[in-house]
Design a protein around this motif. Sequence first.
Motif, PDB file in Angstrom:
ATOM      1  N   MET A   1     -61.763  16.880 -16.232  1.00  0.00           N
ATOM      2  CA  MET A   1     -62.267  17.956 -15.178  1.00  0.00           C
ATOM      3  C   MET A   1     -62.155  19.422 -15.785  1.00  0.00           C
ATOM      4  SD  MET A   1     -63.758  18.401 -12.149  1.00  0.00           S
ATOM      5  CE  MET A   1     -64.242  20.016 -10.985  1.00  0.00           C
ATOM      6  N   LYS A   2     -61.079  19.865 -16.171  1.00  0.00           N
ATOM      7  CA  LYS A   2     -60.938  21.047 -16.742  1.00  0.00           C
ATOM      8  C   LYS A   2     -61.687  21.285 -18.138  1.00  0.00           C
ATOM      9  CE  LYS A   2     -56.443  20.992 -16.866  1.00  0.00           C
ATOM     10  NZ  LYS A   2     -54.959  21.730 -17.033  1.00  0.00           N
ATOM     11  N   ALA A   3     -61.844  20.210 -18.695  1.00  0.00           N
ATOM     12  CA  ALA A   3     -62.539  20.146 -20.210  1.00  0.00           C
ATOM     13  C   ALA A   3     -64.199  20.459 -19.691  1.00  0.00           C
ATOM     14  CB  ALA A   3     -62.460  19.106 -20.901  1.00  0.00           C
ATOM     15  N   THR A   4     -64.486  19.885 -18.634  1.00  0.00           N
ATOM     16  CA  THR A   4     -65.927  19.970 -18.031  1.00  0.00           C
ATOM     17  C   THR A   4     -66.321  21.260 -17.796  1.00  0.00           C
ATOM     18  OG1 THR A   4     -65.640  17.783 -17.218  1.00  0.00           O
ATOM     19  CG2 THR A   4     -67.651  18.876 -16.454  1.00  0.00           C
ATOM     20  N   LEU A   5     -65.332  22.094 -16.894  1.00  0.00           N
ATOM     21  CA  LEU A   5     -65.657  23.345 -16.725  1.00  0.00           C
ATOM     22  C   LEU A   5     -65.476  24.272 -17.700  1.00  0.00           C
ATOM     23  CD1 LEU A   5     -63.477  23.152 -13.496  1.00  0.00           C
ATOM     24  CD2 LEU A   5     -65.650  23.054 -13.258  1.00  0.00           C
ATOM     25  N   ALA A   6     -64.864  24.026 -18.647  1.00  0.00           N
ATOM     26  CA  ALA A   6     -64.673  24.765 -19.988  1.00  0.00           C
ATOM     27  C   ALA A   6     -65.874  24.649 -20.668  1.00  0.00           C
ATOM     28  CB  ALA A   6     -63.595  24.470 -20.696  1.00  0.00           C
ATOM     29  N   VAL A   7     -66.416  23.424 -20.481  1.00  0.00           N
ATOM     30  CA  VAL A   7     -67.919  23.394 -21.270  1.00  0.00           C
ATOM     31  C   VAL A   7     -68.967  24.330 -20.661  1.00  0.00           C
ATOM     32  CG1 VAL A   7     -69.741  22.019 -21.795  1.00  0.00           C
ATOM     33  CG2 VAL A   7     -67.415  21.368 -22.290  1.00  0.00           C
ATOM     34  N   LEU A   8     -68.826  24.109 -19.195  1.00  0.00           N
ATOM     35  CA  LEU A   8     -69.900  25.048 -18.386  1.00  0.00           C
ATOM     36  C   LEU A   8     -69.633  26.495 -18.771  1.00  0.00           C
ATOM     37  CD1 LEU A   8     -69.526  22.885 -14.945  1.00  0.00           C
ATOM     38  CD2 LEU A   8     -71.433  22.859 -16.597  1.00  0.00           C
ATOM     39  N   ASN A   9     -68.263  26.896 -18.693  1.00  0.00           N
ATOM     40  CA  ASN A   9     -68.131  28.280 -18.707  1.00  0.00           C
ATOM     41  C   ASN A   9     -68.754  28.668 -20.213  1.00  0.00           C
ATOM     42  OD1 ASN A   9     -66.923  28.541 -16.427  1.00  0.00           O
ATOM     43  ND2 ASN A   9     -64.844  28.274 -17.433  1.00  0.00           N
ATOM     44  N   GLU A  10     -68.481  27.763 -21.226  1.00  0.00           N
ATOM     45  CA  GLU A  10     -69.058  28.075 -22.538  1.00  0.00           C
ATOM     46  C   GLU A  10     -70.714  28.254 -22.406  1.00  0.00           C
ATOM     47  OE1 GLU A  10     -67.549  28.845 -25.338  1.00  0.00           O
ATOM     48  OE2 GLU A  10     -69.205  28.969 -26.683  1.00  0.00           O
ATOM     49  N   LEU A  11     -71.325  27.564 -22.010  1.00  0.00           N
ATOM     50  CA  LEU A  11     -72.769  27.479 -21.450  1.00  0.00           C
ATOM     51  C   LEU A  11     -73.110  28.822 -20.880  1.00  0.00           C
ATOM     52  CD1 LEU A  11     -73.634  23.847 -20.590  1.00  0.00           C
ATOM     53  CD2 LEU A  11     -73.791  24.846 -22.968  1.00  0.00           C
ATOM     54  N   ILE A  42     -73.953  20.830  -9.879  1.00  0.00           N
ATOM     55  CA  ILE A  42     -73.911  22.072 -10.378  1.00  0.00           C
ATOM     56  C   ILE A  42     -75.035  22.921 -10.261  1.00  0.00           C
ATOM     57  CG2 ILE A  42     -73.402  23.581 -12.639  1.00  0.00           C
ATOM     58  CD1 ILE A  42     -71.014  22.329 -11.785  1.00  0.00           C
ATOM     59  N   PHE A  43     -74.913  23.984  -9.356  1.00  0.00           N
ATOM     60  CA  PHE A  43     -76.302  24.702  -9.135  1.00  0.00           C
ATOM     61  C   PHE A  43     -76.361  25.936 -10.116  1.00  0.00           C
ATOM     62  CE2 PHE A  43     -75.605  22.175  -5.385  1.00  0.00           C
ATOM     63  CZ  PHE A  43     -76.723  22.109  -4.795  1.00  0.00           C
ATOM     64  N   VAL A  44     -77.505  26.168 -10.688  1.00  0.00           N
ATOM     65  CA  VAL A  44     -77.470  27.287 -11.753  1.00  0.00           C
ATOM     66  C   VAL A  44     -78.502  28.123 -11.610  1.00  0.00           C
ATOM     67  CG1 VAL A  44     -76.665  25.791 -13.589  1.00  0.00           C
ATOM     68  CG2 VAL A  44     -78.948  25.142 -12.930  1.00  0.00           C
ATOM     69  N   VAL A  45     -78.513  29.306 -11.818  1.00  0.00           N
ATOM     70  CA  VAL A  45     -79.531  30.201 -12.029  1.00  0.00           C
ATOM     71  C   VAL A  45     -79.946  30.211 -13.509  1.00  0.00           C
ATOM     72  CG1 VAL A  45     -80.199  32.601 -12.111  1.00  0.00           C
ATOM     73  CG2 VAL A  45     -78.503  31.826 -10.275  1.00  0.00           C
ATOM     74  N   LEU A  46     -81.202  29.678 -13.771  1.00  0.00           N
ATOM     75  CA  LEU A  46     -81.594  29.485 -15.201  1.00  0.00           C
ATOM     76  C   LEU A  46     -81.882  30.740 -15.716  1.00  0.00           C
ATOM     77  CD1 LEU A  46     -84.042  26.484 -14.254  1.00  0.00           C
ATOM     78  CD2 LEU A  46     -81.795  26.518 -15.281  1.00  0.00           C
ATOM     79  N   GLU A 104     -56.325  25.187 -12.169  1.00  0.00           N
ATOM     80  CA  GLU A 104     -55.175  25.074 -13.258  1.00  0.00           C
ATOM     81  C   GLU A 104     -55.479  25.732 -14.494  1.00  0.00           C
ATOM     82  OE1 GLU A 104     -53.796  21.124 -13.647  1.00  0.00           O
ATOM     83  OE2 GLU A 104     -52.493  21.407 -12.042  1.00  0.00           O
ATOM     84  N   GLY A 105     -55.999  27.171 -14.384  1.00  0.00           N
ATOM     85  CA  GLY A 105     -56.241  28.074 -15.480  1.00  0.00           C
ATOM     86  C   GLY A 105     -57.430  28.218 -15.923  1.00  0.00           C
ATOM     87  N   VAL A 106     -58.390  27.375 -15.652  1.00  0.00           N
ATOM     88  CA  VAL A 106     -59.638  27.379 -15.906  1.00  0.00           C
ATOM     89  C   VAL A 106     -60.606  28.187 -14.786  1.00  0.00           C
ATOM     90  CG1 VAL A 106     -61.665  26.133 -16.812  1.00  0.00           C
ATOM     91  CG2 VAL A 106     -59.541  25.400 -17.256  1.00  0.00           C
ATOM     92  N   PRO A 107     -61.101  28.998 -15.156  1.00  0.00           N
ATOM     93  CA  PRO A 107     -61.976  29.818 -13.851  1.00  0.00           C
ATOM     94  C   PRO A 107     -63.357  29.192 -13.574  1.00  0.00           C
ATOM     95  CG  PRO A 107     -62.264  31.051 -16.097  1.00  0.00           C
ATOM     96  CD  PRO A 107     -61.165  30.019 -16.261  1.00  0.00           C
ATOM     97  N   THR A 108     -63.624  29.283 -12.520  1.00  0.00           N
ATOM     98  CA  THR A 108     -65.069  28.400 -12.164  1.00  0.00           C
ATOM     99  C   THR A 108     -65.306  29.081 -10.837  1.00  0.00           C
ATOM    100  OG1 THR A 108     -66.173  26.523 -11.811  1.00  0.00           O
ATOM    101  CG2 THR A 108     -64.198  26.623 -10.993  1.00  0.00           C
ATOM    102  N   ARG A 109     -66.683  28.641 -10.391  1.00  0.00           N
ATOM    103  CA  ARG A 109     -67.214  29.205  -8.944  1.00  0.00           C
ATOM    104  C   ARG A 109     -67.387  28.063  -8.238  1.00  0.00           C
ATOM    105  NH1 ARG A 109     -70.705  31.879 -12.392  1.00  0.00           N
ATOM    106  NH2 ARG A 109     -69.990  33.653 -12.981  1.00  0.00           N
ATOM    107  N   ALA A 110     -67.399  28.503  -6.732  1.00  0.00           N
ATOM    108  CA  ALA A 110     -67.611  27.352  -5.635  1.00  0.00           C
ATOM    109  C   ALA A 110     -68.821  28.087  -4.888  1.00  0.00           C
ATOM    110  CB  ALA A 110     -66.325  26.956  -4.938  1.00  0.00           C
ATOM    111  N   LEU A 111     -69.335  27.308  -4.381  1.00  0.00           N
ATOM    112  CA  LEU A 111     -70.424  27.953  -3.244  1.00  0.00           C
ATOM    113  C   LEU A 111     -69.611  28.151  -2.175  1.00  0.00           C
ATOM    114  CD1 LEU A 111     -73.711  25.751  -3.866  1.00  0.00           C
ATOM    115  CD2 LEU A 111     -73.165  28.062  -4.841  1.00  0.00           C
ATOM    116  N   PRO A 112     -70.135  29.178  -1.225  1.00  0.00           N
ATOM    117  CA  PRO A 112     -69.506  29.390   0.083  1.00  0.00           C
ATOM    118  C   PRO A 112     -69.461  28.372   0.906  1.00  0.00           C
ATOM    119  CG  PRO A 112     -70.889  31.310  -0.803  1.00  0.00           C
ATOM    120  CD  PRO A 112     -71.187  30.235  -1.512  1.00  0.00           C
TER     121      PRO A 112
END
Lengths: 140, 76
Positions: A1-11, A42-46, A104-112
Motif C-alpha cells: 500500500m505504501k509502495a502503491t501510494l509512492a508510485v501515485l505520488n511519482e506519477l 483513485i480519483f484524478v484530475v487529468l 506511515e510516512g507516505v503523503p497522500t490525499r483523501a476525499l473529504p
Amino acid sequence: MKATLAVLNELERQGIFQRYAIGGAMGAMFYVEPVVTYDMDIFVVLSTRSGLLTLTPIYDALRQRGYEPQGECIVIEGVPVQFLPAYNPLVEEALALARLVDVEGVPTRALPLEHLIAMAVQTGRLKDRARVQLRCARGL
Amino acid sequence: MTELPPIVQAALAAKQRRRRALAALPYADKLRILLALQQMADAIGQTRGAPPRAWPLNATTLLPRRMEEESGVSRG
C-alpha cells in the motif's frame, strides 16, 4: 500500500495527472472503521489539453513501469487500483478540497467525508445508499 | 415503537463504542485490519473454489511481500 501510494505520488510529480485523491471504500476508511474491499478507487484530475477524458496516458506510464491491467483496475505493487477521472463538478470540488494525509510516512490525499457521502448518494447503488445510512447512523 | 430490552440496548451501545474506537485508529492500523479481513474472506471463498483476492502485502510493513523478499536477498 505504501509502495502503491509512492508510485501515485511519482506519477503526479511527473505530470501524468494533475492531482489525485483516494475515494470509495478506501477513502471512507480514513473516517470510519475498516471494511472489506479489494480495490482502491483513485480519483484524478487529468493533465489533458483537449476536452477528451482518457486514462490512456496513466495506463501507458504504468505499463512502462511494469504494472499490468486486471479487469477495470491496474495492479500497482500488489494493490488493484481503479482510476476515475473527475467526471462532474461534485467530484472536481472533492478533489480540490481533498485532505492531505499521511500513511506511515507516505503523503497522500483523501476525499473529504462530506463529498464521499454526496458522491455515494449521487452514484445511487444499493451498497452506496447503505454506506450513507451507516455513516449517518454513526454520527459521522 | 416498543422500547428495546436493556440487554439489547447495552449490546447495541457496545457495538457503537467499538465502531467508534475502530474508526479512531490510525489509517495504517486500519489497513492491517483490512488485510486480515481479506485473508479471512479468502479462506471462506477457497472452500467453494474462489480464487484468492487478498493483497500480497506484509501486514507489518504494508509493503509488497515481493519487495520484502528482494530487499532481504540484497541484504543477505
